[in-house]
Design a protein around this motif. Structure first.
Motif, mmCIF file in Angstrom:
data_model
loop_
_atom_site.group_PDB
_atom_site.id
_atom_site.type_symbol
_atom_site.label_atom_id
_atom_site.label_comp_id
_atom_site.label_asym_id
_atom_site.label_seq_id
_atom_site.Cartn_x
_atom_site.Cartn_y
_atom_site.Cartn_z
ATOM 1 N N ALA A 91 21.115 29.249 56.693
ATOM 2 C CA ALA A 91 21.624 27.947 57.151
ATOM 3 C C ALA A 91 20.534 26.907 57.356
ATOM 4 O O ALA A 91 20.795 25.700 57.254
ATOM 5 C CB ALA A 91 22.425 28.129 58.440
ATOM 6 N N THR A 92 19.306 27.325 57.633
ATOM 7 C CA THR A 92 18.220 26.368 57.895
ATOM 8 C C THR A 92 17.585 25.831 56.623
ATOM 9 O O THR A 92 16.778 24.905 56.673
ATOM 10 C CB THR A 92 17.130 27.024 58.759
ATOM 11 O OG1 THR A 92 16.620 28.188 58.083
ATOM 12 C CG2 THR A 92 17.701 27.437 60.113
ATOM 13 N N GLN A 149 29.627 30.915 55.032
ATOM 14 C CA GLN A 149 29.601 29.675 55.816
ATOM 15 C C GLN A 149 28.238 28.991 55.768
ATOM 16 O O GLN A 149 28.141 27.783 55.966
ATOM 17 C CB GLN A 149 29.998 29.951 57.271
ATOM 18 C CG GLN A 149 29.102 30.911 58.022
ATOM 19 C CD GLN A 149 29.535 32.360 57.897
ATOM 20 O OE1 GLN A 149 29.932 32.806 56.821
ATOM 21 N NE2 GLN A 149 29.471 33.098 58.998
ATOM 22 N N ASP A 150 27.184 29.746 55.460
ATOM 23 C CA ASP A 150 25.845 29.140 55.362
ATOM 24 C C ASP A 150 25.761 28.136 54.217
ATOM 25 O O ASP A 150 24.944 27.202 54.256
ATOM 26 C CB ASP A 150 24.784 30.226 55.163
ATOM 27 C CG ASP A 150 24.472 30.982 56.451
ATOM 28 O OD1 ASP A 150 25.243 30.839 57.423
ATOM 29 O OD2 ASP A 150 23.465 31.722 56.480
ATOM 30 N N LEU A 151 26.588 28.332 53.194
ATOM 31 C CA LEU A 151 26.528 27.445 52.038
ATOM 32 C C LEU A 151 26.938 26.014 52.382
ATOM 33 O O LEU A 151 26.641 25.083 51.633
ATOM 34 C CB LEU A 151 27.429 27.986 50.920
ATOM 35 C CG LEU A 151 27.029 29.334 50.317
ATOM 36 C CD1 LEU A 151 28.000 29.729 49.208
ATOM 37 C CD2 LEU A 151 25.599 29.301 49.776
ATOM 38 N N ILE A 160 21.456 26.279 41.630
ATOM 39 C CA ILE A 160 21.587 27.579 40.978
ATOM 40 C C ILE A 160 21.817 28.635 42.054
ATOM 41 O O ILE A 160 21.049 28.728 43.017
ATOM 42 C CB ILE A 160 20.338 27.938 40.156
ATOM 43 C CG1 ILE A 160 20.112 26.917 39.039
ATOM 44 C CG2 ILE A 160 20.451 29.343 39.571
ATOM 45 C CD1 ILE A 160 18.827 27.143 38.248
ATOM 46 N N LEU A 161 22.874 29.424 41.883
ATOM 47 C CA LEU A 161 23.184 30.506 42.826
ATOM 48 C C LEU A 161 23.457 31.769 42.029
ATOM 49 O O LEU A 161 24.413 31.842 41.255
ATOM 50 C CB LEU A 161 24.399 30.135 43.679
ATOM 51 C CG LEU A 161 24.896 31.213 44.659
ATOM 52 C CD1 LEU A 161 23.798 31.605 45.643
ATOM 53 C CD2 LEU A 161 26.137 30.731 45.400
ATOM 54 N N ALA A 187 34.578 29.000 49.640
ATOM 55 C CA ALA A 187 33.179 29.433 49.679
ATOM 56 C C ALA A 187 32.226 28.374 49.149
ATOM 57 O O ALA A 187 31.132 28.185 49.676
ATOM 58 C CB ALA A 187 33.014 30.730 48.879
ATOM 59 N N PHE A 188 32.648 27.650 48.100
ATOM 60 C CA PHE A 188 31.752 26.695 47.437
ATOM 61 C C PHE A 188 32.136 25.243 47.726
ATOM 62 O O PHE A 188 31.788 24.342 46.963
ATOM 63 C CB PHE A 188 31.761 26.956 45.926
ATOM 64 C CG PHE A 188 31.544 28.399 45.562
ATOM 65 C CD1 PHE A 188 30.399 29.067 45.959
ATOM 66 C CD2 PHE A 188 32.502 29.096 44.834
ATOM 67 C CE1 PHE A 188 30.202 30.402 45.629
ATOM 68 C CE2 PHE A 188 32.316 30.430 44.500
ATOM 69 C CZ PHE A 188 31.164 31.086 44.900
ATOM 70 N N GLN A 189 32.825 25.024 48.815
ATOM 71 C CA GLN A 189 33.377 23.714 49.130
ATOM 72 C C GLN A 189 32.323 22.615 49.182
ATOM 73 O O GLN A 189 32.577 21.478 48.785
ATOM 74 C CB GLN A 189 34.116 23.780 50.478
ATOM 75 C CG GLN A 189 34.982 22.579 50.804
ATOM 76 C CD GLN A 189 36.216 22.492 49.930
ATOM 77 O OE1 GLN A 189 36.820 23.508 49.601
ATOM 78 N NE2 GLN A 189 36.577 21.288 49.536
ATOM 79 N N ALA A 190 31.120 22.931 49.664
ATOM 80 C CA ALA A 190 30.093 21.905 49.881
ATOM 81 C C ALA A 190 29.093 21.788 48.735
ATOM 82 O O ALA A 190 28.187 20.957 48.785
ATOM 83 C CB ALA A 190 29.334 22.197 51.180
ATOM 84 N N LEU A 191 29.248 22.587 47.680
ATOM 85 C CA LEU A 191 28.210 22.667 46.642
ATOM 86 C C LEU A 191 28.499 21.725 45.480
ATOM 87 O O LEU A 191 28.671 22.156 44.330
ATOM 88 C CB LEU A 191 28.074 24.110 46.152
ATOM 89 C CG LEU A 191 27.789 25.152 47.238
ATOM 90 C CD1 LEU A 191 27.560 26.521 46.611
ATOM 91 C CD2 LEU A 191 26.577 24.748 48.082
#
Length: 422
Positions: free
Chosen positions: A97-98, A118-120, A128-129, A143-147
Motif C-alpha cells: 500500500a505504501t 485492496q492494496d491496488l 505492469i502486473l 480488484a483492478f478498479q483503480a488501475l
C-alpha cells in the motif's frame, strides 16, 4: 571554505542515497535512478536498511515465503519491484500500500494463494502486473478498479475457475492480457468473458490456450466457444392479477402481482418493496406448496405481510394505503440481472374511471393487465407505473340486515403508464 562545504554536503547525500544492506549491491543508473540488486541471495525476507531513494528493487530468486504489512515501507519511491521465483504464499493487507510510485510489479512463479487486492487501490500508476504461475483460485470483481494506467496483466497458470462479470472493464489502458492455463469452469457465469473477448481490442496472449476444464461437454474447448444459445440473459414481465367479478370481499382488496421470467439458465426471482414506511427484500418464495407460511425463523417479520409463491406470484392481503409504493421483481441468472418496477397507488372515488383519466392522461383503455414487456428492458430498472384505483363502495345491506362491502368490476381499475425514460 564555501565550495569545500558544498562538496562535503553533496558527498554526504550521495552516501546516504547509496545506503545498501550487506547482501545487496546498489548503484546509480544513467537515468539517475537508484538500483538495489538483491536477487539470488537466499534471502528469507525483504532486507532492512535499504535507501529510501531506491526506485528499482530486485528480489527475484530468493527464499521469501511471506510479505508482512509494511515490508516495503523503507522504499516508498520504488517504481519497479521484482519478486519473481520466490516461495511467497501470500501477503498481509498493507504490504504494497505504501508504494504509490509503483509502475511494475512482478510476483510471478511463486506459491501465492492470497493477495491483498485492496492494496491496488493505492497503486493507480501501475502499468505492469505479473501474478502468473501462482495458486490464485479467485479474485474480487473490483480488484483492478483503480488501475486506469495498467497496460499488461498476467494471470496465466493459476487456479482460476471463473471470473466475475466485468472484472476487466475498469482497465481502459489494458493492451495485453494472459489468462491461459487456468482450469476455467465454462458455465454461464463465464459467458461474459466470451462476449468481452470477442469485442475487445486487448491482445489475449495465447488466447487459444484459454480453455475450459469443465463442464465435461466443453472440456478442452476455448472459452470463446461457450455456446450462446445455452446462456441467455433474463427477461421479465410483470402483470397484475385480479378477480374482476361481483364476489363479496369482506376482508378487503388482495393485491396480486405476477412476475414471469425467461432465460437460460432459468432465472431466480427476487422481490424488492419500498413503501413510505419500510423497505423489504425477499430473496425467494416464503409460502410452501401446502399454502402455509415458511417457518417464522426463516421469514422476517417485515416480510410476513407479503406472500411470495414459487410460481412468481406475490399477494398482499388486505391491501391498504400503507402498502402503496414501488414493487420490483428482479430476475437473476448466471448471465445477468434484469428488473422491472411498478408504482402501486390506492385511491377512493365515486367515479374512479373519471378520476383516473384526469390524473393520468396516458392511461390505457380499461381492462389492460400487462404492465411490462421483458424484452424491452428499462436500463435504469424504473419500469412502468402501475396505478390501481380502488373505489370504496357504499355499504350494501345483506339479507340479515348487515352491511357487507361489495367490490365489482366498475370499482377496481388498472391503468398502464408509459415506461420511464422511453
Amino acid at each position: 571554505m564555501g565550495p569545500l562545504l558544498c562538496c562535503l554536503g553533496i558527498a554526504a547525500l550521495l552516501c546516504r542515497g547509496l545506503a545498501c544492506p550487506g547482501p545487496c549491491s546498489c548503484s546509480t543508473k544513467k537515468n539517475g535512478r537508484l538500483l538495489a540488486e538483491c536477487a539470488y541471495k537466499e534471502l528469507p525476507e525483504v532486507p532492512q536498511g535499504l535507501s529510501p531513494n531506491v526506485t528499482i528493487l530486485t528480489l527475484s530468486a530468493n527464499r521469501i515465503g511471506w510479505l508482512r504489512r509494511g515490508a516495503f515501507a523503507e522504499v516508498p519511491e520504488v517504481q519497479s519491484l521484482w519478486l519473481g521465483y520466490n516461495q511467497i504464499s501470500g501477503a498481509e493487507p498493507g504490504a504494497f500500500a505504501t508504494l504509490v510510485e509503483l509502475k511494475n510489479l512482478d510476483l510471478s512463479h511463486n506459491k501465492m494463494v492470497t493477495f491483498p487486492w485492496q492494496d491496488l487501490r493505492n497503486l493507480s500508476g501501475l502499468q505492469i502486473l505479473k501474478l502468473n504461475n501462482n495458486r490464485l483460485a479467485g479474485l474480487p470483481r473490483d480488484a483492478f478498479q483503480a488501475l486506469s494506467e495498467l497496460r499488461s496483466l498476467w494471470l496465466n497458470d493459476n487456479q482460476l475457475t471463473t471470473l466475475a462479470d466485468g472484472t476487466f472493464h475498469p482497465l481502459p489502458s489494458l493492451s495485453q492480457l494472459q489468462l491461459f492455463n487456468n482450469p476455467f469452469n465454462c458455465s454461464c457465469k463465464l459467458f461474459w468473458l466470451k462476449r468481452w473477448a470477442e469485442s475487445t481490442s486487448v491482445s489475449l496472449t495465447k488466447g487459444g490456450s484459454t480453455l475450459c476444464a469443465a463442464p465435461g461437454r466443453l472440456r478442452g474447448r476455448a472459452v470463446t466457444d461457450i455456446p450462446a444459445q445455452q446462456c441467455v440473459a433474463p427477461s421479465v414481465q410483470l402483470t397484475y392479477l385480479s378477480k374482476l367479478d361481483n364476489t363479496v370481499l369482506p376482508d378487503g382488496l388482495t393485491l396480486s402481482l405476477h412476475c414471469s421470467v425467461a432465460g437460460s439458465p432459468l432465472p431466480q426471482i427476487r422481490w424488492r418493496i419500498q413503501t413510505p414506511g419500510r423497505g423489504v427484500e425477499i430473496d425467494g418464495p416464503n409460502v410452501a406448496r401446502d399454502g402455509s407460511l415458511s417457518p417464522s425463523g426463516r421469514v422476517k417479520q417485515s416480510q410476513e405481510r407479503f406472500l411470495v409463491f414459487k410460481n412468481g406470484t406475490m399477494a398482499i392481503p388486505k391491501f391498504s394505503k400503507e402498502d402503496e409504493g414501488i414493487y420490483t421483481c428482479i430476475a437473476v441468472n448466471d448471465v445477468g440481472t434484469r428488473e422491472v418496477s411498478v408504482n402501486v397507488a390506492l385511491a377512493g372515488s365515486e367515479n374512479p374511471a373519471e378520476d383516473l383519466l384526469q390524473d393520468d392522461p396516458h392511461a390505457s383503455p380499461l381492462g389492460g393487465r400487462s404492465c411490462y414487456k421483458g424484452d424491452e428492458m428499462d436500463p435504469v430498472g424504473a419500469g412502468e407505473k402501475l396505478v390501481i384505483v380502488y373505489h370504496v363502495p357504499r355499504e350494501v345491506k345483506g339479507t340479515a340486515g348487515g352491511a357487507v362491502p361489495r367490490v365489482g368490476l366498475a370499482t377496481l381499475l388498472l391503468a398502464l403508464g408509459i415506461a420511464l425514460g422511453w
